[in-house]
Design an enzyme around this catalytic site. Structure first.
Site, PDB file in Angstrom:
ATOM      1  N   HIS A  13      99.036  -5.125  67.608  1.00  0.00           N
ATOM      2  CA  HIS A  13      99.898  -4.999  66.433  1.00  0.00           C
ATOM      3  C   HIS A  13      99.554  -6.092  65.423  1.00  0.00           C
ATOM      4  O   HIS A  13      99.237  -7.216  65.812  1.00  0.00           O
ATOM      5  CB  HIS A  13     101.363  -5.131  66.870  1.00  0.00           C
ATOM      6  CG  HIS A  13     102.346  -4.871  65.784  1.00  0.00           C
ATOM      7  ND1 HIS A  13     102.745  -5.849  64.894  1.00  0.00           N
ATOM      8  CD2 HIS A  13     103.012  -3.736  65.451  1.00  0.00           C
ATOM      9  CE1 HIS A  13     103.617  -5.323  64.041  1.00  0.00           C
ATOM     10  NE2 HIS A  13     103.798  -4.054  64.352  1.00  0.00           N
ATOM     11  N   GLU A  26     106.194   2.276  68.662  1.00  0.00           N
ATOM     12  CA  GLU A  26     106.002   0.989  67.973  1.00  0.00           C
ATOM     13  C   GLU A  26     107.267   0.660  67.203  1.00  0.00           C
ATOM     14  O   GLU A  26     107.286   0.695  65.972  1.00  0.00           O
ATOM     15  CB  GLU A  26     104.800   1.021  67.026  1.00  0.00           C
ATOM     16  CG  GLU A  26     104.463  -0.353  66.449  1.00  0.00           C
ATOM     17  CD  GLU A  26     103.555  -0.305  65.237  1.00  0.00           C
ATOM     18  OE1 GLU A  26     103.878  -0.977  64.242  1.00  0.00           O
ATOM     19  OE2 GLU A  26     102.533   0.403  65.285  1.00  0.00           O
ATOM     20  N   ASP A  76     107.725   2.937  63.360  1.00  0.00           N
ATOM     21  CA  ASP A  76     107.674   1.569  62.838  1.00  0.00           C
ATOM     22  C   ASP A  76     109.045   1.134  62.329  1.00  0.00           C
ATOM     23  O   ASP A  76     109.168   0.430  61.325  1.00  0.00           O
ATOM     24  CB  ASP A  76     106.616   1.412  61.743  1.00  0.00           C
ATOM     25  CG  ASP A  76     106.069  -0.013  61.655  1.00  0.00           C
ATOM     26  OD1 ASP A  76     106.560  -0.886  62.402  1.00  0.00           O
ATOM     27  OD2 ASP A  76     105.147  -0.253  60.861  1.00  0.00           O
TER      28      ASP A  76
END
Length: 349
Positions: free
Chosen positions: A181, A11, A308
């Site tokens: 997301h 991600e 992230d």
């Protein structure tokens, strides 16, 4: 030279430096004081925007220094989901995917891509997903919660309705995951003090609003019957599953009561689908106790490492990961093996 085995992060956000207009609506939220992308000193020159635009320089150097083997990249939120005009959203998806695929191909041993999709139309989303996977070599798609619509940006399209069955059918056919997301509300959604976050904008973002809003959508998808109709569909939820694993006992407890069982759209309860159709990641949620809890609730094979980046740092994520005291087999599974299997990455197990 072979890349040493390390963590795989799935991600990880990027942005095309030549296509920043879609960020204008949320620039002031993720980059306080940022000016419009096209203006002098605008958001294109903000430090965060520069980190998003960088793939092969500082990002890769930090990956090498900290032991990140591979990143799956995706266009940062809100992406196409924040574009209310269907034609512009579709154009953004096409342009973004062409750009990201070309960047990943510059170093395929270290980077892959997840497709951006306009979800104004299930049929159009199908066509772009198919192109992205079969022609561009992408490993799935990432959707930034619901699709914003309407002149004021306050309309919301969720993907649990029958008109999106064609999309989920194609996801199953192509056998690629869809990463769900979070994203910010549109400025139109925030304009009225009567709106949910209008007078509570301190709640916006990753601390509170992201998981509250996205968990609703995930609960809706899970309970809609989509996984009964398309049982091979796989969804990924970051930030330790947007908090849902910590509520699964109670969600199952009430969803299995006779009054709910008699009318619910899905055959099984939430826990069943989290063990068969949902995977979670550690993106921006570096809690060893939290990870262990989730692994116990849904299975370690459903848990994957993520960072992230650049919203959190590679150094912090990797520093935490080195302290995680899972057994060797489980730690290898979460660090890289589960991601390789789920996304079918071109890496050795």
């Amino acid at each position: 030279m072979a890349v040493p085995k390390g963590t795989i992060a799935v991600e990880e956000a990027v942005v095309n430096p030549n296509d920043l207009d879609f960020l204008a609506d949320v620039a002031s939220m993720y980059a306080p004081g940022a000016k419009p992308a096209s203006g002098p000193g605008g958001s294109a020159h903000h430090a965060l925007a520069q980190k998003l635009a960088d793939i092969h320089d500082e990002r890769l150097c930090k990956m090498n220094a900290e032991g990140v083997e591979y990143m799956l990249l995706s266009v940062t939120a809100p992406g196409c989901q924040g574009v209310t005009d269907p034609v512009k959203a579709q154009a953004l998806a096409t342009k973004s995917n062409d750009w990201l695929a070309s960047e990943a191909k510059r170093n395929p041993a270290r980077f892959g891509g997840l497709a951006a999709l306009s979800m104004h139309s299930g049929a159009e989303a199908v066509a772009e997903l198919r192109r992205a996977v079969t022609e561009l070599g992408m490993f799935g798609a990432l959707l930034n919660n619901y699709q914003c619509t309407g002149a004021d940006g306050r309309g919301k399209i969720f993907f649990d309705t029958p008109e999106y069955h064609v999309f989920w059918e194609t996801v199953q056919e192509l056998d690629v995951p869809v990463y769900m997301h979070p994203s910010y509300p549109t400025s139109g959604d925030l304009a009225s003090p009567e709106s949910q976050y209008g007078l509570r904008q301190h709640l916006l973002g990753a601390a509170v609003q992201f998981h509250l809003d996205l968990s609703f959508h995930i609960y809706a998808l899970v309970s809609s019957g989509i996984f009964d109709r398309y049982p091979k569909v796989q969804i990924v939820a970051g930030h330790l599953g947007e908090g849902i694993p910590f509520n699964l006992w109670r969600a199952n407890h009430w969803y299995n009561k006779p009054v709910k069982r008699a009318t619910r759209p899905s055959k099984e309860d939430y826990g069943y689908y989290f063990k068969h159709n949902i995977s979670i990641t550690t993106s921006g949620f570096y809690s060893t106790q939290g990870l262990k809890f989730c692994a116990n609730e849904i299975g370690v094979d459903r848990c994957m490492f993520s960072i992230d980046y650049p919203y959190d740092t590679i150094e912090e994520a990797q520093g935490w990961w080195k302290t995680v005291d899972l057994n060797e087999k489980d730690k290898a599974a979460v660090a890289r093996e589960n991601a390789i299997k789920l996304f079918k990455l071109p890496l050795e197990l």
